[in-house]
Write an enzyme that holds these catalytic residues in place. Structure first.
Site, PDB file in Angstrom:
ATOM      1  N   THR A 297       0.816  -1.210   0.000  1.00  0.00           N
ATOM      2  CA  THR A 297       0.000   0.000   0.000  1.00  0.00           C
ATOM      3  C   THR A 297       0.857   1.272   0.000  1.00  0.00           C
ATOM      4  O   THR A 297       2.071   1.232   0.143  1.00  0.00           O
ATOM      5  CB  THR A 297      -0.944   0.003   1.210  1.00  0.00           C
ATOM      6  OG1 THR A 297      -0.186  -0.287   2.396  1.00  0.00           O
ATOM      7  CG2 THR A 297      -2.014  -1.054   1.046  1.00  0.00           C
ATOM      8  N   ASP A 298       0.154   2.419  -0.133  1.00  0.00           N
ATOM      9  CA  ASP A 298       0.815   3.732  -0.194  1.00  0.00           C
ATOM     10  C   ASP A 298       0.766   4.442   1.151  1.00  0.00           C
ATOM     11  O   ASP A 298       0.723   5.670   1.216  1.00  0.00           O
ATOM     12  CB  ASP A 298       0.120   4.615  -1.244  1.00  0.00           C
ATOM     13  CG  ASP A 298       0.034   3.931  -2.598  1.00  0.00           C
ATOM     14  OD1 ASP A 298       1.068   3.437  -3.053  1.00  0.00           O
ATOM     15  OD2 ASP A 298      -1.058   3.891  -3.174  1.00  0.00           O
TER      16      ASP A 298
ATOM     17  N   SER B 231       1.037   8.759   5.014  1.00  0.00           N
ATOM     18  CA  SER B 231       0.494   8.677   3.659  1.00  0.00           C
ATOM     19  C   SER B 231       1.628   8.984   2.696  1.00  0.00           C
ATOM     20  O   SER B 231       2.212  10.070   2.748  1.00  0.00           O
ATOM     21  CB  SER B 231      -0.649   9.672   3.462  1.00  0.00           C
ATOM     22  OG  SER B 231      -1.030   9.722   2.109  1.00  0.00           O
ATOM     23  N   ARG B 232       1.950   8.032   1.825  1.00  0.00           N
ATOM     24  CA  ARG B 232       3.086   8.251   0.922  1.00  0.00           C
ATOM     25  C   ARG B 232       2.715   9.138  -0.254  1.00  0.00           C
ATOM     26  O   ARG B 232       3.579   9.522  -1.035  1.00  0.00           O
ATOM     27  CB  ARG B 232       3.627   6.895   0.444  1.00  0.00           C
ATOM     28  CG  ARG B 232       4.166   6.072   1.610  1.00  0.00           C
ATOM     29  CD  ARG B 232       4.931   4.826   1.182  1.00  0.00           C
ATOM     30  NE  ARG B 232       5.274   4.043   2.359  1.00  0.00           N
ATOM     31  CZ  ARG B 232       4.645   2.952   2.752  1.00  0.00           C
ATOM     32  NH1 ARG B 232       3.604   2.520   2.069  1.00  0.00           N
ATOM     33  NH2 ARG B 232       5.016   2.306   3.835  1.00  0.00           N
ATOM     34  N   VAL B 233       1.413   9.443  -0.402  1.00  0.00           N
ATOM     35  CA  VAL B 233       1.015  10.441  -1.398  1.00  0.00           C
ATOM     36  C   VAL B 233       1.129  11.827  -0.792  1.00  0.00           C
ATOM     37  O   VAL B 233       1.513  12.791  -1.453  1.00  0.00           O
ATOM     38  CB  VAL B 233      -0.420  10.157  -1.886  1.00  0.00           C
ATOM     39  CG1 VAL B 233      -0.940  11.286  -2.757  1.00  0.00           C
ATOM     40  CG2 VAL B 233      -0.448   8.846  -2.660  1.00  0.00           C
TER      41      VAL B 233
END
Length: 510
Positions: free
Chosen positions: A341-342, A367-369
């Site tokens: 997941t991101d 959150s990698r976004v």
């Protein structure tokens, strides 16, 4: 003689009716059940069967799934009550790879993983179907994730923003509020052009009935599909459920719209897959899971994407849920899904028991976004909030030892207590972006420093009512600027907001 004439006439009529048929002959492979155990039928024959092809048991009318293609037999998970099958039962191929009904006719309905209705809404009128297994969209077809999914939960929208097309894991122990986060997110999508698919894996029927009623009461059922594989259902249906929900979401994505699919939860999905795999004698590995359990979830979650304009511009956002034991995020399935997941939203038992709900652990959650999927106005007011909260928790832990603290440290702790208090939020009460921005700005700029900690939530509730009643234009400006126009809030807006807060403080609880 008359009898012979009658027989001749019957034969002639049958020959004529046979010649008049337009149906083409179909080739089917036929096999025989040689063993049935725990939902898996071992079938001899079926030489022409394909992987994941539906097979039929004509005597019972049940269907199965060609799952393990071996040299002299096929292992078939039974999509129904396997106790009705017997040795020597006939099995036939259908020529159809497993697929589910899709389309807008499913919205507002509760269905099983085969797309059959479980509610009292009658048959589902759709002719479109999609295969449950499908290759994920390629890199060329994707668009960067930069449009937010507003959950309505302050702690998530401010600290761990989720974007349309992202895969964000919700992870934590039992009874820490994982499903509550998912349901609040669904409720908050009313009027936001985001269709939600809630996939229930291994939950009891009464729980789904309660979830359905909750969504109906909040007006969220009209944009939601519920896919349910119950606790009493066989493992093959639990295995199929998330793939079926994903296929329904892909139909929406590829029509140029936005969809959100929630898998609740993939721990039970992995367990169902392990049950099937061990029965058909695939080699067990770590924690008795088969070696391909990573691929089980990666090929599911990779199907979440935001497509570029050349491919319709739709999106499919995935929120998988994983249950941990004793907060152990280093176990096999949690580490697998974290790496796919991101980012993850980690809900901690100790915080939940301390009354901090949602029980979000700011240090582990990420959150990698990131800011790319956050509204500009929220980014302006929440820029230092994560750091402030992390510092507060460290300082508060240090202060428990009774050491003398300087004035600056005391101020940080006091402000941190109030910032932590405004992050608390009741279930089924999602908050609009403009209200989130206003209260976070008030707390971060010290407007609540003189408010007693136990009065903060009352202060916040009355503050929103005050702003809506006395400054509706300002509230609308914040919403239109940061949500509709996706621009930063100008300095003048914050000056007006500060002035409104000063006026409110004259009558505010303290």
């Amino acid at each position: 003689m008359a009898i012979a004439d009658e027989i001749t006439r019957v034969i002639r009529d049958r020959i004529q009716s046979y010649e008049g048929r337009t149906t083409e002959a179909a080739m089917v492979s036929v096999g025989t059940v040689i063993e049935v155990a725990d939902g898996i039928a071992r079938v001899y024959g079926l030489s022409g069967v394909r992987y994941l092809e539906l097979v039929e048991f004509p005597r019972t009318g049940m269907m199965g799934l060609a799952f393990n293609l071996e040299e002299d037999s096929v292992s078939v998970p039974v999509l129904g009550d396997f106790t009705l099958l017997h040795e020597d039962d006939e099995v036939r191929t259908t020529g159809r790879i497993i697929e589910v009904p899709v389309g807008d006719a499913l919205i507002g309905r509760v269905v099983n993983p085969l797309g059959q209705p479980l509610d009292d809404g009658g048959p589902i009128n759709t002719t479109r179907t999609r295969p449950v297994e499908r290759v994920a969209p390629g890199v060329i077809t994707r668009h960067p994730v930069n449009t937010p999914v507003q959950t309505g939960i302050k702690a998530i929208d401010a600290l761990i923003p989720i974007g349309r097309g992202q895969r964000e894991l919700i992870i934590g122990d039992r009874q820490t509020g994982k499903t509550a986060v998912a349901l609040d997110t669904i409720i908050n999508q009313k009027g936001k052009n985001l269709t939600c698919i809630y996939v229930s894996i291994g939950q009891k029927n009464f729980q789904i009935a309660r979830i359905r009623e909750t969504l109906r009461q909040h007006g969220a059922l009209e944009h939601t599909i519920i896919v349910h594989a119950g606790a009493e259902d066989p493992a093959p249906l639990k295995y199929l459920a998330p793939y079926a929900g994903c296929a329904m979401g892909e139909e929406i994505m590829e029509s140029g719209r936005d969809a959100l699919v929630i898998y609740d939860d993939l721990s039970k999905h992995a367990d169902a897959y392990r049950n099937m795999s061990l029965i058909i004698r695939r080699p067990p590995g770590r924690e008795a899971y088969p070696g391909d359990v990573f691929y089980l979830h990666s090929r599911l979650l990779e199907r979440a994407a935001r497509l570029n304009d050349n491919y319709g511009g739709g999106s499919l956002t995935a929120l998988p849920i994983i249950e941990t034991k004793a907060n152990d995020v280093s176990a096999y399935i949690p580490t697998n899904v974290i790496s796919i997941t991101d980012g993850q939203i980690f809900l901690e038992t100790d915080l939940f028991n301390a009354g901090i709900r949602p029980a979000l652990n700011v240090g582990i959650s990420v959150s990698r976004v990131g800011g790319a999927a956050q509204t500009a106005g929220m980014k302006q007011v929440a820029g230092t909030l994560r750091l402030d909260l992390a510092q507060f928790r460290d300082l508060a832990a240090f202060a428990q030892f009774g050491s003398d603290l300087d004035a600056a440290t005391k101020r940080k702790i006091e402000r941190g207590r109030r910032q932590q208090e405004i992050m608390k939020q009741k279930q089924y009460e999602p908050m609009s972006v403009e209200h989130q921005i206003m209260i976070i700005h008030a707390a971060s700029t010290g407007k609540l420093d003189n408010v007693a900690v136990d009065k903060v939530q009352e202060w916040e509730k009355q503050f929103h009512s005050f702003m809506d009643a006395n400054y509706p234009e300002l509230v609308a400006t914040i919403r239109e600027t940061t949500v509709t126009e996706r621009k930063k809030l100008p300095k003048e807006v914050f000056e007006q907001l500060d002035a409104a807060i000063v006026e409110y403080q004259k009558t505010a609880p303290r």
